[in-house]
Design a protein around this motif. Structure first.
Motif, PDB file in Angstrom:
ATOM      1  N   ASP A   1       0.829  -1.199   0.000  1.00 28.97           N
ATOM      2  CA  ASP A   1       0.000   0.000   0.000  1.00 28.97           C
ATOM      3  C   ASP A   1       0.864   1.249   0.000  1.00 28.97           C
ATOM      4  O   ASP A   1       1.827   1.343   0.767  1.00 28.97           O
ATOM      5  CB  ASP A   1      -0.923   0.011   1.213  1.00 28.97           C
ATOM      6  CG  ASP A   1      -2.058  -0.973   1.095  1.00 28.97           C
ATOM      7  OD1 ASP A   1      -3.174  -0.559   0.749  1.00 28.97           O
ATOM      8  OD2 ASP A   1      -1.842  -2.186   1.330  1.00 28.97           O
TER       9      ASP A   1
ATOM     10  N   LYS B   1      -4.800   4.374  11.350  1.00 31.34           N
ATOM     11  CA  LYS B   1      -5.463   3.560  12.376  1.00 31.34           C
ATOM     12  C   LYS B   1      -5.873   2.204  11.809  1.00 31.34           C
ATOM     13  O   LYS B   1      -5.674   1.158  12.436  1.00 31.34           O
ATOM     14  CB  LYS B   1      -6.677   4.302  12.921  1.00 31.34           C
ATOM     15  CG  LYS B   1      -7.391   3.571  14.037  1.00 31.34           C
ATOM     16  CD  LYS B   1      -8.563   4.380  14.566  1.00 31.34           C
ATOM     17  CE  LYS B   1      -9.300   3.599  15.652  1.00 31.34           C
ATOM     18  NZ  LYS B   1     -10.499   4.310  16.133  1.00 31.34           N
ATOM     19  N   GLU B   2      -6.429   2.217  10.600  1.00 30.67           N
ATOM     20  CA  GLU B   2      -6.856   0.960   9.971  1.00 30.67           C
ATOM     21  C   GLU B   2      -5.666   0.047   9.689  1.00 30.67           C
ATOM     22  O   GLU B   2      -5.728  -1.159   9.917  1.00 30.67           O
ATOM     23  CB  GLU B   2      -7.621   1.265   8.687  1.00 30.67           C
ATOM     24  CG  GLU B   2      -8.983   1.871   8.934  1.00 30.67           C
ATOM     25  CD  GLU B   2      -9.593   2.497   7.699  1.00 30.67           C
ATOM     26  OE1 GLU B   2      -9.049   2.288   6.588  1.00 30.67           O
ATOM     27  OE2 GLU B   2     -10.609   3.195   7.840  1.00 30.67           O
ATOM     28  N   PHE B   3      -4.577   0.614   9.184  1.00 30.65           N
ATOM     29  CA  PHE B   3      -3.382  -0.195   8.932  1.00 30.65           C
ATOM     30  C   PHE B   3      -2.817  -0.742  10.238  1.00 30.65           C
ATOM     31  O   PHE B   3      -2.361  -1.880  10.301  1.00 30.65           O
ATOM     32  CB  PHE B   3      -2.321   0.622   8.197  1.00 30.65           C
ATOM     33  CG  PHE B   3      -2.663   0.933   6.768  1.00 30.65           C
ATOM     34  CD1 PHE B   3      -3.097  -0.058   5.900  1.00 30.65           C
ATOM     35  CD2 PHE B   3      -2.550   2.231   6.285  1.00 30.65           C
ATOM     36  CE1 PHE B   3      -3.410   0.227   4.580  1.00 30.65           C
ATOM     37  CE2 PHE B   3      -2.856   2.530   4.961  1.00 30.65           C
ATOM     38  CZ  PHE B   3      -3.289   1.529   4.112  1.00 30.65           C
TER      39      PHE B   3
ATOM     40  N   GLU C   1      -4.520  -1.398  12.995  1.00 33.80           N
ATOM     41  CA  GLU C   1      -5.422  -2.460  13.478  1.00 33.80           C
ATOM     42  C   GLU C   1      -5.234  -3.749  12.696  1.00 33.80           C
ATOM     43  O   GLU C   1      -5.469  -4.842  13.218  1.00 33.80           O
ATOM     44  CB  GLU C   1      -6.875  -1.982  13.387  1.00 33.80           C
ATOM     45  CG  GLU C   1      -7.221  -0.914  14.412  1.00 33.80           C
ATOM     46  CD  GLU C   1      -8.591  -0.301  14.205  1.00 33.80           C
ATOM     47  OE1 GLU C   1      -9.222  -0.595  13.143  1.00 33.80           O
ATOM     48  OE2 GLU C   1      -9.031   0.473  15.076  1.00 33.80           O
ATOM     49  N   ALA C   2      -4.805  -3.625  11.455  1.00 30.02           N
ATOM     50  CA  ALA C   2      -4.548  -4.812  10.623  1.00 30.02           C
ATOM     51  C   ALA C   2      -3.122  -5.333  10.802  1.00 30.02           C
ATOM     52  O   ALA C   2      -2.698  -6.249  10.097  1.00 30.02           O
ATOM     53  CB  ALA C   2      -4.798  -4.480   9.158  1.00 30.02           C
ATOM     54  N   SER C   3      -2.383  -4.744  11.758  1.00 30.78           N
ATOM     55  CA  SER C   3      -0.995  -5.145  12.051  1.00 30.78           C
ATOM     56  C   SER C   3      -0.083  -5.031  10.835  1.00 30.78           C
ATOM     57  O   SER C   3       0.792  -5.876  10.627  1.00 30.78           O
ATOM     58  CB  SER C   3      -0.957  -6.572  12.619  1.00 30.78           C
ATOM     59  OG  SER C   3      -1.703  -6.646  13.802  1.00 30.78           O
ATOM     60  N   ARG C   4      -0.294  -3.999  10.041  1.00 30.63           N
ATOM     61  CA  ARG C   4       0.556  -3.771   8.879  1.00 30.63           C
ATOM     62  C   ARG C   4       1.768  -2.930   9.289  1.00 30.63           C
ATOM     63  O   ARG C   4       1.662  -2.022  10.116  1.00 30.63           O
ATOM     64  CB  ARG C   4      -0.225  -3.024   7.790  1.00 30.63           C
ATOM     65  CG  ARG C   4      -1.461  -3.751   7.269  1.00 30.63           C
ATOM     66  CD  ARG C   4      -1.113  -4.876   6.321  1.00 30.63           C
ATOM     67  NE  ARG C   4      -0.396  -4.435   5.152  1.00 30.63           N
ATOM     68  CZ  ARG C   4      -0.952  -3.846   4.091  1.00 30.63           C
ATOM     69  NH1 ARG C   4      -2.256  -3.605   4.061  1.00 30.63           N
ATOM     70  NH2 ARG C   4      -0.216  -3.494   3.057  1.00 30.63           N
TER      71      ARG C   4
ATOM     72  N   ASP D   1       4.733  -6.749   2.283  1.00 30.39           N
ATOM     73  CA  ASP D   1       3.329  -6.313   2.260  1.00 30.39           C
ATOM     74  C   ASP D   1       3.163  -5.047   3.103  1.00 30.39           C
ATOM     75  O   ASP D   1       2.180  -4.871   3.809  1.00 30.39           O
ATOM     76  CB  ASP D   1       2.405  -7.417   2.758  1.00 30.39           C
ATOM     77  CG  ASP D   1       2.658  -7.784   4.219  1.00 30.39           C
ATOM     78  OD1 ASP D   1       3.735  -7.407   4.752  1.00 30.39           O
ATOM     79  OD2 ASP D   1       1.787  -8.415   4.830  1.00 30.39           O
TER      80      ASP D   1
END
Length: 198
Positions: A3, A118-120, A122-125, A146
């Motif tokens: 991303d 925040k979304e990344f 929470e997705a442990s990215r 990734d």
């Protein structure tokens, strides 16, 4: 998926701009269009494992995010006008907090940098911030294939944005000794990831 998040501080947030004048009429939308093309195009194909998130902060209706998803994308040609046209179509949609698809592989919603980070998180990215004084990407051994990469536009990032990014980023990286355009940085990052995956 890889991303890329590009912050467009002056990018117009309505579709009321000319495709013949992306730098002037659209708040330097040309920079974001080049980033889309650099992230997604190969010589004879397209990267299907890449998302490009364009954060539009310009007038008259900020803040919006347009996402290009390489896996589902159609109707994109390797020129600024083509990506500009898809952005223009996305901006003609009503932006809500939920993604709305404007054309295959292109979505728009009302969100900003904080929501994306925040979304990344929470997705442990793994989130990486690209900056000239960061760790050399070739010396950094933990680079995830990734990962999420945050870049500014021609104005860089604001102090508040940098604080927010620093609070979420795993590492600040640089890709060489000279300051480069965002779209060039993306090509170099992808090349490093290609080499790593190979």
């Amino acid at each position: 998926m890889k991303d890329f998040v590009i912050i467009g501080h002056k990018a117009l947030t309505t579709g009321d701009f000319s495709l013949n004048d992306l730098p002037g009429s659209a708040g330097r939308m040309d920079i974001l269009c080049r980033c889309v093309n650099s992230a997604l195009f190969l010589s004879h194909g397209m990267r299907r494992d890449v998302n490009v998130h364009l954060i539009l902060l310009g007038e008259p209706d900020p803040v919006k995010v347009i996402r290009f998803n390489g896996e589902k994308l159609k109707y994109l040609n390797p020129d600024e006008r083509s990506s500009g046209s898809l952005i223009k179509k996305a901006l003609e949609k009503d932006a809500t907090p939920y993604e709305t698809q404007s054309t295959p592989g292109v979505w728009i919603r009302r969100a900003g940098l904080e929501e994306l980070l925040k979304e990344f998180g929470e997705a442990s990215r793994d989130i990486y911030y690209l900056k000239e004084d960061g760790t050399d990407i070739r010396e950094y051994t933990e680079l995830a294939t990734d990962a999420v990469f945050i870049l500014g536009d021609h104005t860089g990032v604001t102090e508040a944005e940098e604080e927010l990014i620093a609070s979420m980023a795993k590492q600040t990286l640089n890709i060489g000794p000279l300051s480069l355009h965002s779209d060039h940085c993306m090509i170099i990052i992808l090349n490093e990831l290609d080499r790593k995956e190979a």
